[in-house]
Design a protein around this motif. Sequence first.
Motif, PDB file in Angstrom:
ATOM      1  N   ARG A  79     -13.640   3.603  -9.568  1.00 53.49           N
ATOM      2  CA  ARG A  79     -14.584   2.940 -10.464  1.00 53.49           C
ATOM      3  C   ARG A  79     -16.031   3.343 -10.218  1.00 53.49           C
ATOM      4  O   ARG A  79     -16.947   2.629 -10.571  1.00 53.49           O
ATOM      5  CB  ARG A  79     -14.392   1.426 -10.395  1.00 53.49           C
ATOM      6  CG  ARG A  79     -13.223   0.996 -11.294  1.00 53.49           C
ATOM      7  CD  ARG A  79     -13.300  -0.442 -11.725  1.00 53.49           C
ATOM      8  NE  ARG A  79     -12.564  -1.291 -10.800  1.00 53.49           N
ATOM      9  CZ  ARG A  79     -13.109  -1.977  -9.808  1.00 53.49           C
ATOM     10  NH1 ARG A  79     -14.411  -1.938  -9.605  1.00 53.49           N
ATOM     11  NH2 ARG A  79     -12.371  -2.707  -9.024  1.00 53.49           N
ATOM     12  N   GLU A 111     -18.895   6.064 -11.317  1.00 53.15           N
ATOM     13  CA  GLU A 111     -19.134   6.930 -12.475  1.00 53.15           C
ATOM     14  C   GLU A 111     -20.433   7.691 -12.280  1.00 53.15           C
ATOM     15  O   GLU A 111     -21.320   7.234 -11.568  1.00 53.15           O
ATOM     16  CB  GLU A 111     -19.261   6.082 -13.755  1.00 53.15           C
ATOM     17  CG  GLU A 111     -17.991   5.348 -14.103  1.00 53.15           C
ATOM     18  CD  GLU A 111     -18.137   4.464 -15.345  1.00 53.15           C
ATOM     19  OE1 GLU A 111     -19.093   4.658 -16.114  1.00 53.15           O
ATOM     20  OE2 GLU A 111     -17.261   3.589 -15.513  1.00 53.15           O
ATOM     21  N   ARG A 144     -23.229   5.391 -10.562  1.00 49.77           N
ATOM     22  CA  ARG A 144     -23.092   3.999 -10.973  1.00 49.77           C
ATOM     23  C   ARG A 144     -21.760   3.473 -10.467  1.00 49.77           C
ATOM     24  O   ARG A 144     -20.817   4.251 -10.320  1.00 49.77           O
ATOM     25  CB  ARG A 144     -23.118   3.857 -12.503  1.00 49.77           C
ATOM     26  CG  ARG A 144     -24.401   4.346 -13.179  1.00 49.77           C
ATOM     27  CD  ARG A 144     -25.581   3.425 -12.874  1.00 49.77           C
ATOM     28  NE  ARG A 144     -26.807   3.862 -13.544  1.00 49.77           N
ATOM     29  CZ  ARG A 144     -27.721   4.664 -13.006  1.00 49.77           C
ATOM     30  NH1 ARG A 144     -27.540   5.156 -11.789  1.00 49.77           N
ATOM     31  NH2 ARG A 144     -28.811   4.989 -13.675  1.00 49.77           N
ATOM     32  N   ARG A 200     -18.773   0.730 -11.485  1.00 46.28           N
ATOM     33  CA  ARG A 200     -18.264  -0.137 -12.549  1.00 46.28           C
ATOM     34  C   ARG A 200     -17.531  -1.295 -11.883  1.00 46.28           C
ATOM     35  O   ARG A 200     -16.552  -1.085 -11.173  1.00 46.28           O
ATOM     36  CB  ARG A 200     -17.305   0.685 -13.421  1.00 46.28           C
ATOM     37  CG  ARG A 200     -16.686  -0.046 -14.579  1.00 46.28           C
ATOM     38  CD  ARG A 200     -17.603  -0.253 -15.740  1.00 46.28           C
ATOM     39  NE  ARG A 200     -17.955   0.993 -16.429  1.00 46.28           N
ATOM     40  CZ  ARG A 200     -18.787   1.022 -17.473  1.00 46.28           C
ATOM     41  NH1 ARG A 200     -19.336  -0.076 -17.933  1.00 46.28           N
ATOM     42  NH2 ARG A 200     -19.093   2.182 -18.035  1.00 46.28           N
ATOM     43  N   GLU A 201     -18.016  -2.521 -12.076  1.00 44.17           N
ATOM     44  CA  GLU A 201     -17.336  -3.669 -11.479  1.00 44.17           C
ATOM     45  C   GLU A 201     -16.097  -4.008 -12.286  1.00 44.17           C
ATOM     46  O   GLU A 201     -15.956  -3.588 -13.433  1.00 44.17           O
ATOM     47  CB  GLU A 201     -18.281  -4.868 -11.433  1.00 44.17           C
ATOM     48  CG  GLU A 201     -19.455  -4.619 -10.503  1.00 44.17           C
ATOM     49  CD  GLU A 201     -19.768  -5.801  -9.608  1.00 44.17           C
ATOM     50  OE1 GLU A 201     -19.011  -6.014  -8.637  1.00 44.17           O
ATOM     51  OE2 GLU A 201     -20.744  -6.515  -9.889  1.00 44.17           O
ATOM     52  N   ALA A 202     -15.224  -4.797 -11.660  1.00 41.89           N
ATOM     53  CA  ALA A 202     -13.949  -5.139 -12.304  1.00 41.89           C
ATOM     54  C   ALA A 202     -14.184  -5.740 -13.697  1.00 41.89           C
ATOM     55  O   ALA A 202     -13.421  -5.497 -14.627  1.00 41.89           O
ATOM     56  CB  ALA A 202     -13.164  -6.102 -11.433  1.00 41.89           C
ATOM     57  N   ASP A 203     -15.269  -6.510 -13.845  1.00 40.20           N
ATOM     58  CA  ASP A 203     -15.539  -7.157 -15.144  1.00 40.20           C
ATOM     59  C   ASP A 203     -16.266  -6.232 -16.135  1.00 40.20           C
ATOM     60  O   ASP A 203     -16.659  -6.659 -17.218  1.00 40.20           O
ATOM     61  CB  ASP A 203     -16.341  -8.445 -14.935  1.00 40.20           C
ATOM     62  CG  ASP A 203     -17.751  -8.168 -14.424  1.00 40.20           C
ATOM     63  OD1 ASP A 203     -18.121  -6.981 -14.278  1.00 40.20           O
ATOM     64  OD2 ASP A 203     -18.496  -9.129 -14.164  1.00 40.20           O
ATOM     65  N   GLY A 204     -16.450  -4.973 -15.744  1.00 39.87           N
ATOM     66  CA  GLY A 204     -17.036  -4.018 -16.680  1.00 39.87           C
ATOM     67  C   GLY A 204     -18.520  -3.741 -16.493  1.00 39.87           C
ATOM     68  O   GLY A 204     -19.032  -2.771 -17.037  1.00 39.87           O
ATOM     69  N   THR A 205     -19.238  -4.592 -15.730  1.00 41.83           N
ATOM     70  CA  THR A 205     -20.685  -4.339 -15.555  1.00 41.83           C
ATOM     71  C   THR A 205     -20.919  -3.054 -14.766  1.00 41.83           C
ATOM     72  O   THR A 205     -20.169  -2.720 -13.850  1.00 41.83           O
ATOM     73  CB  THR A 205     -21.392  -5.464 -14.759  1.00 41.83           C
ATOM     74  OG1 THR A 205     -20.420  -6.218 -14.056  1.00 41.83           O
ATOM     75  CG2 THR A 205     -22.257  -6.328 -15.632  1.00 41.83           C
ATOM     76  N   LEU A 206     -21.996  -2.392 -15.154  1.00 43.76           N
ATOM     77  CA  LEU A 206     -22.377  -1.155 -14.486  1.00 43.76           C
ATOM     78  C   LEU A 206     -23.454  -1.480 -13.454  1.00 43.76           C
ATOM     79  O   LEU A 206     -24.477  -2.062 -13.787  1.00 43.76           O
ATOM     80  CB  LEU A 206     -22.913  -0.181 -15.540  1.00 43.76           C
ATOM     81  CG  LEU A 206     -22.670   1.304 -15.328  1.00 43.76           C
ATOM     82  CD1 LEU A 206     -21.213   1.589 -15.023  1.00 43.76           C
ATOM     83  CD2 LEU A 206     -23.117   2.078 -16.561  1.00 43.76           C
ATOM     84  N   SER A 247     -23.874   9.693 -20.480  1.00 44.02           N
ATOM     85  CA  SER A 247     -22.549  10.212 -20.142  1.00 44.02           C
ATOM     86  C   SER A 247     -22.538  11.733 -20.278  1.00 44.02           C
ATOM     87  O   SER A 247     -23.365  12.323 -20.990  1.00 44.02           O
ATOM     88  CB  SER A 247     -21.503   9.606 -21.075  1.00 44.02           C
ATOM     89  OG  SER A 247     -21.704  10.108 -22.389  1.00 44.02           O
TER      90      SER A 247
END
Length: 286
Positions: free
Chosen positions: A39, A41, A63, A65-71, A266
């Motif tokens: 996770r 990136e 970066r 990526r946390e489990a809940d999607g926050t970067l 990206s």
Amino acid sequence: RTKAASGNGFSFFVSNMDARAREERRLDATLREALESNRFELLYQRQVDIKTGAIVGCEALLRMREADGTLVAPSEFLARAERNGMIMPINEWVIREACRQGARWREMGLPEFSVGVNLSPVQFQRQSVPLLVARILSETGLPAHLLDLELTESIVLHDRKQVALQLQQLRDLGVKISIDDFGTGCSSLSYVKHFPVDRLKIDQSFVHDLLENPSDAAIVRATINLGHSLGFEVIAEGVETEEVLRHLELEHCDKAQGYYFGKPQSAEKLQLAIQAQMPTKLVSLG
Ligand code: C2E
Ligand code: MG
Ligand code: MG
Ligand code: MG
């Protein structure tokens, strides 16, 4: 002040330390999990040749990526990763991923541009960075001259001879070396004297208020002249406006990076920007 109040003050202090230790353990676990479940990136920020306006390079920026999607930004976790040693596997992943991406871009037939990777001084203490980089270059097929390793001046706080040797070995591989955040450390001049480097990156703190602050303007001018006198290329970080860019052009700065040209983005988006500047679109979008 009553006894009870000071007692509370003390236990507040203790529980504060507990809270900090708990927070650190939680971050350790999050980092380990992010590494295991892939996770991390990379975002890429373009670097532009000031004379031609062409994208000539990019910098890979990490970066999580946390489990809940926050970067999550590197400022939230890098210092901890340096303290608990996880910076080693994390930054190895960064080098490999950036080199893979650079090789992919090259296979697509895009015009050549360099890929910058930030290294941690801790890596130079604990491993042979040249061996690691040589292995990754041969694994990924990225030509060495397209890899640009960024180091901050804090690296001189470590064993100088050992660091100088590793930097020389990296340059023997053909890899480029940049000094990041140039001017913010306490040993900028000593650094350029003792270490083999290719580029100076003027720290954004000098670039931001260039037009309003005469000291910043003087520092930027001096850094560009110093870099050029020593045969280095000079790139300005944190360029946010056209006016600052024009000023840097008048001062003969070579390259620029900053929100004015583009935020970290990206790999796909950077690729589209590069394809858009090609005269003919010979490139397949694969
Ligand atoms: P840096 O290497 O000096 O990277 C430049 C930072 O400035 C990036 O922040 C970038 O997003 C930000 N920036 C770029 N242009 C502008 C601008 O025009 N205005 C402003 N205000 N900011 C701009 P980011 O991505 O949060 O990275 C922060 C720092 O974390 C980096 O500073 C670098 O020291 C470190 N870092 C990032 N990725 C890695 C990595 O993979 N490994 C290691 N060891 N450190 C990393
Ligand atoms: Mg950097
Ligand atoms: Mg910097
Ligand atoms: Mg920085």
